[in-house]
Design an enzyme around this catalytic site. Structure first.
Site, PDB file in Angstrom:
ATOM      1  N   ALA A 157      -7.513 -20.974  -5.061  1.00 39.18           N
ATOM      2  CA  ALA A 157      -7.948 -21.216  -3.164  1.00 39.18           C
ATOM      3  C   ALA A 157      -7.499 -20.159  -2.437  1.00 39.18           C
ATOM      4  O   ALA A 157      -6.401 -19.305  -3.004  1.00 39.18           O
ATOM      5  CB  ALA A 157      -7.615 -22.768  -3.550  1.00 39.18           C
ATOM      6  N   PHE A 158      -8.108 -20.169  -1.209  1.00 42.60           N
ATOM      7  CA  PHE A 158      -7.887 -19.643  -0.647  1.00 42.60           C
ATOM      8  C   PHE A 158      -7.717 -17.428  -0.772  1.00 42.60           C
ATOM      9  O   PHE A 158      -7.270 -17.478  -0.088  1.00 42.60           O
ATOM     10  CB  PHE A 158      -6.338 -19.491   0.239  1.00 42.60           C
ATOM     11  CG  PHE A 158      -6.474 -21.200   0.447  1.00 42.60           C
ATOM     12  CD1 PHE A 158      -6.798 -21.912   1.409  1.00 42.60           C
ATOM     13  CD2 PHE A 158      -5.306 -21.971  -0.050  1.00 42.60           C
ATOM     14  CE1 PHE A 158      -7.203 -23.021   2.043  1.00 42.60           C
ATOM     15  CE2 PHE A 158      -4.794 -22.683   0.003  1.00 42.60           C
ATOM     16  CZ  PHE A 158      -6.007 -24.083   0.722  1.00 42.60           C
ATOM     17  N   ARG A 159      -8.414 -16.882  -1.535  1.00 48.41           N
ATOM     18  CA  ARG A 159      -8.600 -16.339  -2.199  1.00 48.41           C
ATOM     19  C   ARG A 159      -7.070 -15.609  -2.649  1.00 48.41           C
ATOM     20  O   ARG A 159      -6.818 -14.152  -2.543  1.00 48.41           O
ATOM     21  CB  ARG A 159      -8.865 -15.110  -0.731  1.00 48.41           C
ATOM     22  CG  ARG A 159     -10.192 -15.175  -0.439  1.00 48.41           C
ATOM     23  CD  ARG A 159     -11.158 -14.290   0.523  1.00 48.41           C
ATOM     24  NE  ARG A 159     -12.657 -14.957   0.100  1.00 48.41           N
ATOM     25  CZ  ARG A 159     -13.508 -14.384   0.028  1.00 48.41           C
ATOM     26  NH1 ARG A 159     -13.396 -13.334  -1.418  1.00 48.41           N
ATOM     27  NH2 ARG A 159     -14.378 -14.710  -0.232  1.00 48.41           N
ATOM     28  N   LEU A 160      -6.387 -16.299  -3.344  1.00 47.75           N
ATOM     29  CA  LEU A 160      -5.301 -15.754  -3.237  1.00 47.75           C
ATOM     30  C   LEU A 160      -5.275 -15.348  -5.094  1.00 47.75           C
ATOM     31  O   LEU A 160      -4.322 -16.292  -5.316  1.00 47.75           O
ATOM     32  CB  LEU A 160      -3.546 -16.669  -3.754  1.00 47.75           C
ATOM     33  CG  LEU A 160      -3.760 -16.781  -1.431  1.00 47.75           C
ATOM     34  CD1 LEU A 160      -2.123 -17.212  -1.067  1.00 47.75           C
ATOM     35  CD2 LEU A 160      -3.150 -15.222  -1.212  1.00 47.75           C
ATOM     36  N   HIS A 161      -6.185 -14.873  -5.857  1.00 47.73           N
ATOM     37  CA  HIS A 161      -6.279 -15.127  -7.200  1.00 47.73           C
ATOM     38  C   HIS A 161      -5.576 -14.263  -7.727  1.00 47.73           C
ATOM     39  O   HIS A 161      -4.337 -13.172  -7.213  1.00 47.73           O
ATOM     40  CB  HIS A 161      -7.967 -14.241  -7.201  1.00 47.73           C
ATOM     41  CG  HIS A 161      -8.899 -14.197  -6.198  1.00 47.73           C
ATOM     42  ND1 HIS A 161      -9.110 -15.593  -5.680  1.00 47.73           N
ATOM     43  CD2 HIS A 161      -9.659 -13.594  -4.953  1.00 47.73           C
ATOM     44  CE1 HIS A 161     -10.310 -15.212  -4.722  1.00 47.73           C
ATOM     45  NE2 HIS A 161     -10.647 -14.090  -4.447  1.00 47.73           N
TER      46      HIS A 161
END
Length: 196
Positions: A173-177
């Site tokens: 989520a939220f590009r916190l890959h």
């Protein structure tokens, strides 16, 4: 959920690949192969993974194709698996080397007869006047081999990409890959977690 650290990247790849086959179906075998030509320009195309083990990742091709000529000139390549349904990606950098004749023969024998004939008929990536020319070549080789076995063409074989680096990416989520990198140094794999 964070990626669990596993000492051996091939073990992690096998787990992710099995998951992708269930979630992404037949497209799980699709991998992007990047090579570089003699002018240093990158080329990219999708090929199919046909086997893998702790020695590397295998695909097959016409040895007269641009990809094969580029690999012969510069064996350093990159692979990328994208599994959208799984929300995962695996990037691989390494060197490609030819598989053995016996390995190529064994794989070729498993291909459908029509695909075997197609391997003989195709002059991969060369200019084609029209589909009729290709169909005529297919008919010619159907006649040549009749109802007998179709041998592997001498200009068709495979490559095994032996990785020096493998990176596992998992969407979050939220590009916190989540990303984990494996690098093969001094006979062993070193592992690092990377920023997204």
């Amino acid at each position: 959920m964070a990626i669990d650290f596993v000492a051996d990247p091939f073990t992690l790849f096998a787990q992710w690949y099995d998951n992708a086959r269930r979630a992404d179906g037949s497209t799980a075998d699709a991998m992007n192969l990047a090579t570089v030509d003699l002018q240093g320009r990158p080329w990219s195309r999708t090929v199919l993974l046909k086997a893998f083990d702790d020695q590397g990742f295998v695909f097959y091709t016409n040895l007269g194709s641009p990809k094969a000529r580029q690999i012969e000139a510069n064996p350093f390549v990159a692979l990328c698996f994208l599994w959208p349904a799984s929300r995962r990606q695996v990037r691989i950098q390494g060197q490609a080397a030819p598989v053995s004749d016996s390995e190529a023969d064994a794989y070729f024998a498993t291909r459908p007869r029509e695909t075997q004939i197609g391997a003989w008929a195709s002059r991969q990536s060369e200019p084609l006047a029209d589909r009729g020319e290709l169909q005529a070549r297919v008919a010619r080789y159907e006649t040549t081999f009749g109802s007998g076995d179709v041998p592997r063409p001498p200009f068709w074989s495979g490559y095994r990409v032996r990785p020096a680096r493998m990176e596992f990416w998992q969407e979050a989520a939220f590009r916190l890959h989540d990303r984990i990198s494996y690098e093969f140094e001094n006979g062993q794999w070193t592992i690092q977690r990377l920023y997204p």
